[in-house]
Design a protein around this motif. Structure first.
Motif, mmCIF file in Angstrom:
data_model
loop_
_atom_site.group_PDB
_atom_site.id
_atom_site.type_symbol
_atom_site.label_atom_id
_atom_site.label_comp_id
_atom_site.label_asym_id
_atom_site.label_seq_id
_atom_site.Cartn_x
_atom_site.Cartn_y
_atom_site.Cartn_z
ATOM 1 N N UNK A 123 0.863 -1.119 -0.132
ATOM 2 C CA UNK A 123 0.007 0.059 0.037
ATOM 3 C C UNK A 123 0.842 1.160 0.025
ATOM 4 N N UNK A 124 2.009 1.327 0.909
ATOM 5 C CA UNK A 124 2.889 2.325 0.804
ATOM 6 C C UNK A 124 3.309 2.706 -0.599
ATOM 7 N N UNK A 125 3.941 1.548 -1.187
ATOM 8 C CA UNK A 125 4.302 1.581 -2.591
ATOM 9 C C UNK A 125 3.406 2.180 -3.642
ATOM 10 N N UNK A 126 1.950 1.657 -3.567
ATOM 11 C CA UNK A 126 1.205 2.256 -4.475
ATOM 12 C C UNK A 126 0.961 3.837 -4.362
ATOM 13 N N UNK A 127 0.889 4.018 -3.011
ATOM 14 C CA UNK A 127 0.581 5.334 -2.765
ATOM 15 C C UNK A 127 1.743 6.545 -3.231
ATOM 16 N N UNK A 157 -5.831 2.482 -5.907
ATOM 17 C CA UNK A 157 -5.544 0.857 -5.647
ATOM 18 C C UNK A 157 -5.147 0.869 -3.925
ATOM 19 N N UNK A 158 -4.482 1.837 -3.617
ATOM 20 C CA UNK A 158 -3.835 2.056 -2.173
ATOM 21 C C UNK A 158 -4.922 1.858 -1.277
ATOM 22 N N UNK A 159 -6.348 2.626 -1.562
ATOM 23 C CA UNK A 159 -7.204 2.908 -0.802
ATOM 24 C C UNK A 159 -8.018 1.336 -0.679
ATOM 25 N N UNK A 160 -8.414 0.663 -1.837
ATOM 26 C CA UNK A 160 -9.031 -0.593 -1.709
ATOM 27 C C UNK A 160 -8.111 -1.753 -0.946
ATOM 28 N N UNK A 161 -6.756 -1.530 -1.041
ATOM 29 C CA UNK A 161 -5.884 -2.460 -0.436
ATOM 30 C C UNK A 161 -5.980 -2.217 1.219
ATOM 31 N N UNK A 162 -5.928 -0.903 1.743
ATOM 32 C CA UNK A 162 -5.967 -0.547 3.042
ATOM 33 C C UNK A 162 -7.270 -0.941 3.753
ATOM 34 N N UNK A 163 -8.461 -0.736 2.734
ATOM 35 C CA UNK A 163 -9.734 -1.319 3.398
ATOM 36 C C UNK A 163 -9.835 -2.647 3.771
ATOM 37 N N UNK A 164 -9.281 -3.473 2.811
ATOM 38 C CA UNK A 164 -9.300 -4.932 2.962
ATOM 39 C C UNK A 164 -8.369 -5.117 4.326
ATOM 40 N N UNK A 212 -4.148 8.441 1.997
ATOM 41 C CA UNK A 212 -4.570 8.200 0.466
ATOM 42 C C UNK A 212 -5.714 8.744 0.162
ATOM 43 N N UNK A 213 -6.629 8.829 1.207
ATOM 44 C CA UNK A 213 -7.934 9.781 0.896
ATOM 45 C C UNK A 213 -7.484 11.022 0.700
ATOM 46 N N UNK A 214 -6.538 11.683 1.556
ATOM 47 C CA UNK A 214 -5.943 13.095 1.183
ATOM 48 C C UNK A 214 -5.554 13.298 -0.212
ATOM 49 N N UNK A 215 -4.675 12.274 -0.655
ATOM 50 C CA UNK A 215 -4.102 12.362 -1.824
ATOM 51 C C UNK A 215 -5.058 12.456 -2.907
ATOM 52 N N UNK A 250 -7.889 13.841 -2.719
ATOM 53 C CA UNK A 250 -8.493 15.129 -2.467
ATOM 54 C C UNK A 250 -9.811 15.014 -1.586
ATOM 55 N N UNK A 251 -9.865 13.930 -1.063
ATOM 56 C CA UNK A 251 -11.024 13.756 -0.157
ATOM 57 C C UNK A 251 -10.692 14.019 1.304
ATOM 58 N N UNK A 252 -10.725 15.475 1.253
ATOM 59 C CA UNK A 252 -10.026 15.942 2.655
ATOM 60 C C UNK A 252 -11.096 15.862 3.671
ATOM 61 N N UNK A 253 -12.116 16.009 3.680
ATOM 62 C CA UNK A 253 -13.237 15.860 4.952
ATOM 63 C C UNK A 253 -12.961 14.433 5.410
ATOM 64 N N UNK A 254 -13.026 13.403 4.419
ATOM 65 C CA UNK A 254 -13.031 12.092 4.925
ATOM 66 C C UNK A 254 -11.540 11.844 5.613
ATOM 67 N N UNK A 255 -10.531 12.302 4.994
ATOM 68 C CA UNK A 255 -9.263 12.097 5.473
ATOM 69 C C UNK A 255 -9.047 12.800 6.860
#
Length: 745
Positions: free
Chosen positions: A588-592, A599-606, A632-635, A637-642
């Motif tokens: 996940x770090x590498x994908x980010x 892709x990183x977001x999907x990986x981290x959720x699982x 990765x939410x921030x990356x 642009x989903x800053x409220x969620x981040x």
């Protein structure tokens, strides 16, 4: 037990799953984590047993439960917890959705299972046995009822430690009065029946009986009288399974007969060899004969080829310090030390004329045995990650061993070595360094400077020097130890490779990234050649290769290696092993880093789901995965969620780890970043200043992390239009950095 319904105010018993000779199994709900579990309750320890017997039972139960809880493999039932409640000993385990092999046979009206199912079960159980045997654990009571097949086809072995518990406390003679050796008659090995010592090959014999039964419909010696069954195991050659069922493959017939050899030396050497033979038969339908000595390794299911291991690798342990990621620590060669014979100290020829000190009286054997058991209990606590408790045990044993055996006795030094290890794992690196130095000096006096145990202590000194940030001294120590190891043991010895691995790790901390990468690549290739490409140590070094690639900015290559390591760990260790989950996190770090945040977001959720299931929602590793999700939410642009994610993680970390813990401060900084991106710079400044104040208090005013926080503060002041204040903060940071550079080497 059923009347109370609630155990230790946490486990609520719901319904009875099964009942056996040693107790009951209940489906229960873990009220703390909100998950379903299985609770095995051993028979109550009432007044019918004398106090000494009850004491032994409790101690053996705790010891075996700790060992069982430390096992981490997809083919072994996970033990979550254990304890005692109202005189009843209990184990809390994962709740399995499936049927044991005995139930499957009953469902099939005692007809044999389909051939493809039998072979698949054989393959999976062989892998699980290989893992547990490599941890030094023998099941002792393998039978169809102790092997579960889940709804998804996964096969798991149950009740590790329970059979050993029965054997250790003499259940059969004390509780049943039969005098029959511990085990189930239809599946007992000849050495169990004779009362001889058993090892992993006894489990292989029992597994052969299981395979015979599920393949033919009946065990190899199917008589009504228990004594006739035992005599059959001891004296009678079983009929080949194909005489009962000619559709069985010839290779499978030979494997089962070899497993049922009367003498342990006639059986496969170990479960890994068994697994290779099954795999070879499934792919080529050829028979691979058993040999009494470790054979040349054949192609495994992954398509790799592993060379024959040198004789000195037999019984070697994995590199418990290689990467620091593994929770399960295997015992180093000196850690299970007990008096097995007369100890003869090393005599320095230059001091041969020195008068001998007053001889210490020989301690009672009972005391020596007790201290050895307590030492091993400390090791078990360590395997469970309970380092503070393990440290207390080892400190007390070290003091008593020093009094009884002397300060330089190998057992005393083995205990002090473990004290150092627990200090290192609890963040007390300076204390650990003093302890390891003491051990290294004692071993040098008694064993010599080139003895492997002396080198092991010096290597741990280098490790804690690295923990203390003294990487140049660590480098010097690793280099000197490596020179001796290469001279005395050879360049491909596992201990030599472990030292080279640690040296590569330390080089990266010295900023010598290219050197670190090259050395890690060399060690990974050597470990793959000597130990095999999927050995845990090989994968740890490949993980270090990926880390070095990332540090060099070569993220596509780092991602590829991390993925390969994660996939190999799934196959070798199971999907829920801590090392597997750690590798997935790095993917996940590498994908980010590569801008692939979706892709990183999907990986981290699982990963968060898996971490929560395995470790719980407040575990540091679960929170680390949630932190990655927020970043990765921030990356994206989903800053409220981040921001919401960062605040939630920060609050939990502050409660669990403390307000000044590095992870808490990282989360607090992420909160500030989110506030800044949302234009709330005044709130962001408050958070940045809190982080800077905490780091200054904990790390010091000139620490790089403290100065980085002040830079964040200055940037925030600029955004608020307070340029003069920002310039003053930047100036203070520059002065502190110049001061720090001037104090360097």
């Amino acid at each position: 037990m059923a009347d109370t319904r609630l155990i230790q105010s946490r486990y609520r018993l719901l319904d009875l799953i099964g009942r056996g000779g040693m107790g009951e199994v209940w489906r229960a709900r873990d009220e703390s984590l909100g998950r379903q579990v299985a609770v095995k309750c051993l028979k109550p320890m009432g007044p019918q047993h004398d106090q000494a017997f009850t004491r032994v039972l409790r101690e053996r139960f705790r010891r075996e439960a700790r060992v069982a809880a430390a096992l981490q493999h997809r083919g072994v039932t996970v033990v979550h917890d254990f304890g005692e409640h109202d005189g009843v000993l209990y184990l809390v385990m994962e709740l399995l959705d499936g049927r044991n092999l005995s139930q499957l046979m009953e469902d099939n009206k005692q007809h044999p299972l389909p051939v493809e199912d039998v072979v698949d079960i054989a393959d999976q159980v062989a892998g699980a046995l290989a893992y547990t045997h490599e941890q030094g654990i023998v099941h002792r009571d393998l039978k169809p009822a102790n092997i579960m097949r889940l709804a998804d086809g996964t096969v798991k072995i149950c009740d590790f430690g329970i059979a050993r518990l029965g054997a250790d406390i003499g259940f059969t003679s004390r509780l049943t009065g039969t005098g029959i050796a511990m085990g189930t008659p239809h599946y007992m090995s000849p050495e169990q029946i004779s009362g001889d010592p058993v090892d992993q090959r006894s489990d292989l014999y029992s597994f052969g009986c299981v395979l015979y039964e599920i393949a033919t419909g009946a065990p190899p010696f199917d008589m009504e009288d228990a004594w006739a069954v035992l005599v059959g195991h001891r004296d009678t050659t079983p009929e080949p399974p194909r005489r009962h069922r000619d559709e069985l493959p010839a290779y499978f017939d030979r494997i089962v007969l070899d497993l049922l050899a009367k003498e342990p030396t006639g059986r496969p050497h170990d479960a890994r060899e068994l697994g290779r033979r099954i795999a070879a038969g499934r792919t080529s339908l050829t028979y691979v004969p058993t040999v009494a000595t470790p054979p040349v390794r054949r192609a495994d299911p992954l398509g790799s080829r592993e060379p024959r291991l040198p004789s000195w690798t037999r019984g070697m342990t994995t590199g418990h310090k290689a990467g620091g990621a593994s929770v399960l620590r295997t015992t180093p060669p000196d850690a299970a030390a007990g008096l097995t014979g007369e100890w003869i100290p090393r005599v320095d020829a230059r001091r041969a004329t020195t008068p001998r000190p007053t001889e210490r009286p020989t301690p009672p054997p009972e005391l020596v045995a007790t201290l050895t058991n307590r030492h091993n209990a400390g090791l078990s606590l360590g395997r469970l990650g309970r380092w503070a408790e393990a440290g207390e045990v080892h400190r007390s044993v070290a003091a008593e061993r020093e009094h009884a055996l002397g300060p330089d006795h190998p057992d005393t030094l083995a205990s002090r070595y473990e004290v150092g290890f627990t200090l290192s794992r609890t963040g007390r690196a300076s204390d650990a360094l003093r302890e390891y130095s003491r051990v290294a000096q004692g071993r040098e006096r008694t064993l010599g400077p080139d003895h492997p145990d002396t080198l092991a202590a010096r290597q741990e000194m280098a490790y804690v020097l690295g923990q203390l940030g003294r990487h140049f001294e660590a480098h010097q120590t690793y280099t000197s130890v490596l020179a001796v190891r290469e001279r005395t043991a050879g360049s491909d010895h596992p201990d030599t490779l472990r030292c080279r691995h640690n040296l590569a790790y330390n080089l990266s901390r010295l900023g010598r990234l290219e050197d670190s990468y090259r050395l890690a690549e060399e060690v990974a290739e050597a470990r793959a050649r000597v130990l095999g490409p999927t050995h845990p140590d090989t994968l740890v070094t490949r993980y270090e290769v990926a880390y070095a690639l990332g540090q060099l900015g070569r993220w596509p290559e780092a991602l590829q290696v991390y993925r390969e390591v994660a996939e190999a760990r799934v196959r070798a260790l199971g999907p829920d092993h801590p090392d597997t989950l750690t590798a997935r996190y790095e993917v996940g770090i590498s994908l980010g880093r590569l801008g692939r945040s979706g892709e990183a977001l999907d990986l981290y959720r699982h990963l968060i789901d898996d971490r929560t299931r395995v470790n719980g929602p407040a575990d540091p590793e679960t929170l680390r995965a949630r932190h990655g999700l927020g970043v990765n939410l921030g990356r994206l642009g989903r800053w409220e969620e981040a921001l919401a994610e960062a605040r939630d993680v920060c609050a939990i970390r502050e409660r669990v780890l403390g307000p000044d813990h590095p992870d808490t401060l990282v989360s607090r900084r992420e909160v500030a970043v989110g506030l800044g991106w949302l234009g709330r710079w005044t709130d962001a400044l408050t958070e940045y200043r809190r982080v800077a104040a905490s780091r200054e208090r904990v790390l010091g005013p000139d620490h790089p992390d403290t100065l980085a926080s002040h830079n964040d503060e200055a940037h925030c002041l600029e955004q608020l239009g307070r340029g003069a204040e920002a310039v003053e903060v930047y100036r203070r940071v520059a002065v502190a950095r110049q001061r720090g550079d001037g104090g360097g080497r």
